[in-house]
Design an enzyme around this catalytic site. Structure first.
Site, short mmCIF file in Angstrom:
data_model
loop_
_atom_site.label_atom_id
_atom_site.label_comp_id
_atom_site.label_asym_id
_atom_site.label_seq_id
_atom_site.Cartn_x
_atom_site.Cartn_y
_atom_site.Cartn_z
N HIS A 121 0.86 -3.53 14.55
CA HIS A 121 1.68 -2.68 15.48
C HIS A 121 1.32 -2.39 16.75
O HIS A 121 -0.19 -2.40 16.81
CB HIS A 121 2.11 -1.35 14.75
CG HIS A 121 3.14 -0.66 15.41
ND1 HIS A 121 2.75 0.32 16.32
CD2 HIS A 121 4.41 -0.07 15.01
CE1 HIS A 121 3.93 1.15 17.11
NE2 HIS A 121 4.73 0.67 15.86
N ASP A 198 -4.75 0.67 9.92
CA ASP A 198 -3.70 1.48 10.09
C ASP A 198 -2.81 1.57 8.69
O ASP A 198 -2.04 0.48 8.27
CB ASP A 198 -2.81 0.76 11.23
CG ASP A 198 -1.50 1.08 11.60
OD1 ASP A 198 -1.29 2.27 11.00
OD2 ASP A 198 -0.86 0.62 12.49
N GLN A 201 2.51 2.09 7.80
CA GLN A 201 3.45 1.79 6.95
C GLN A 201 3.22 1.83 5.52
O GLN A 201 4.02 1.87 4.77
CB GLN A 201 3.75 0.37 7.44
CG GLN A 201 5.25 -0.14 7.19
CD GLN A 201 6.32 0.88 7.83
OE1 GLN A 201 7.08 0.92 7.35
NE2 GLN A 201 6.09 0.91 9.11
N LYS A 224 6.01 9.10 8.67
CA LYS A 224 6.44 7.78 7.92
C LYS A 224 6.37 8.31 6.49
O LYS A 224 6.96 7.60 5.62
CB LYS A 224 5.41 6.90 8.18
CG LYS A 224 5.12 6.56 9.60
CD LYS A 224 6.33 5.35 10.07
CE LYS A 224 5.58 4.80 11.30
NZ LYS A 224 6.96 3.87 11.86
N CYS A 360 7.76 -3.25 17.81
CA CYS A 360 6.33 -2.82 18.34
C CYS A 360 5.39 -3.57 17.84
O CYS A 360 4.22 -3.33 17.36
CB CYS A 360 6.03 -1.39 18.01
SG CYS A 360 7.26 -0.06 19.15
#
Length: 402
Positions: A121, A198, A201, A224, A360
């Site tokens: 992302h 990251d 998600q 999220k 993104c």
């Protein structure tokens, strides 16, 4: 008679006021809906006097206790050894930028290299491009394998003693592919390369143990995970946090100041200048306690089953091509000859929320040979009936667009 899991799924769905009407929400990968417990806790905060870390009256002290309890809850949630390794930010994007400025900016040189996977992302890509431009370091692309996962064999060939940073995602927001983090981290650490994960998600789909995996930096956004917007979590391991320098200056990030200098507070407080998002962090406290009461394994299997069912039904359309990987609750696809935004618009008119575009992740789109796609991301509150309505709506939209 409903099964135990079905009862829990219905109770979970009833937690979201946004679903009280006829909205079909298949956009959880972009941002999760907000449960009533978050709304109630936020309203209660704004009905209370006080701030945190600043005052001695009872209300302020109670808020401070609750605020710091949230830090402890997060540490337990990701299996961090100490809450002092948890830094509050505004979100995943600010977390990545904080890492870049507070840790890497002063140690990277033009002789160094940064490896970033193609699946990232923009939040875990653009800060490293900017860092490379600032320091002169070379940014190197880590390609994907045939399963749309960062290629371990390629990584082993790319990494060397000049590699100082590997930036990689836990789970792709476009393909739903999950990275085998442990192997990448083990290889990186053989070269004294730091790893930035990251988790934005992945955090809602599977548990993470930052200690067991020996992760250097891990971050995600609360929104999220059914939490508020404007709250981010950054974990910095004990091996790196003491080497990080304060990025922003202001109130409460210091223990003493004079006109020509200041003495910074200990981590994590030296990275949290100014009045924080108290309402958001205290609201997230309630969400974390609420979230962990559910049968999460069963919930995830349910969401994946909905994505699988949708895929099979869409496969009946000759125009359909799946982009996302199997066994994911994210279903990303294209319909040949139909622009994703056109389909998105017609679905929106039927009160169905999905996401269209490049998500993104521009480099990943180019790697996959697409120029945008449609993404339906499923959550435990979604139902088989909603899937059937979704398929019917798509067929109607296709008939119009064709």
């Amino acid at each position: 008679m409903l099964s135990s899991l079905e009862n829990q799924l219905q109770k979970f769905r009833n937690s979201f006021p946004a679903l009280s009407g006829n909205l079909i929400y298949f956009d959880s990968a972009a941002t999760s809906l907000k449960p009533q417990v978050l709304i109630d806790t936020t309203v209660n905060f704004y009905s209370t006097a006080g701030t945190v870390h600043r005052s001695q009256y009872k209300e302020a002290q109670s808020l401070t206790d609750l605020y710091e309890e949230t830090r402890t809850l997060i540490a337990r949630f990701i299996s961090a050894q100490q809450p002092e390794n948890i830094i509050w930010t505004k979100g995943a994007t600010e977390s990545a930028n904080l890492i870049a400025h507070s840790y890497f900016k002063d140690i990277l040189t033009a002789d160094d290299e940064i490896i970033v996977s193609e699946s990232e992302h923009h939040a875990n890509l653009i800060p490293w491009i900017m860092l490379a431009k600032t320091t002169g370091a070379t940014l190197i692309t880590l390609p994907l394998n045939e399963n749309a996962i960062p290629c371990l064999d390629s990584f082993k060939k790319l990494i060397n003693t000049k590699t100082k940073l590997l930036a990689i995602t836990q789970m792709s927001n476009l393909t739903g592919a999950i990275t085998p983090l442990q192997t990448f981290i083990e290889v990186a650490h053989r070269y004294d390369c730091k790893v930035v994960i990251d988790g934005s998600q992945g955090i809602v789909h599977s548990s993470i143990d930052v200690e067991a995996l020996n992760i250097d930096f891990y971050f995600f956004s609360a929104h999220k995970l059914y939490g508020p917007t404007g709250v981010g979590v950054l974990y910095a391991s004990p091996s790196v946090i003491d080497d990080m320098q304060p990025w922003q200056g202001g109130g409460k990030m210091l223990v003493h100041a004079k006109m020509e200098d200041y003495i910074a507070a200990e981590p994590p407080y030296c990275f949290e200048a100014g009045t924080p998002n108290i309402a958001g962090i205290i609201g997230f406290n309630a969400v974390l306690k609420w979230w962990q009461q559910w049968p999460l394994d069963g919930f995830e299997k349910h969401a994946i089953s909905l994505a699988t069912k949708t895929h099979h039904l869409l496969s009946e359309l000759p125009l359909y091509k799946r982009i996302s990987v199997p066994s994911s609750s994210i279903l990303t696809f294209t319909l040949k000859g139909i622009h994703p935004s056109d389909l998105d618009m017609l679905l929106a008119e039927q009160n169905i929320a999905i996401r269209s575009g490049m998500h993104c992740a521009h480099p990943l789109n180019r790697t996959l040979g697409i120029n945008g796609s449609i993404r339906a991301s499923f959550a435990p509150f979604n139902t088989d009936k909603e899937v059937e309505l979704f398929i019917s709506a798509i067929k109607k939209a296709v008939s119009i667009l064709r």
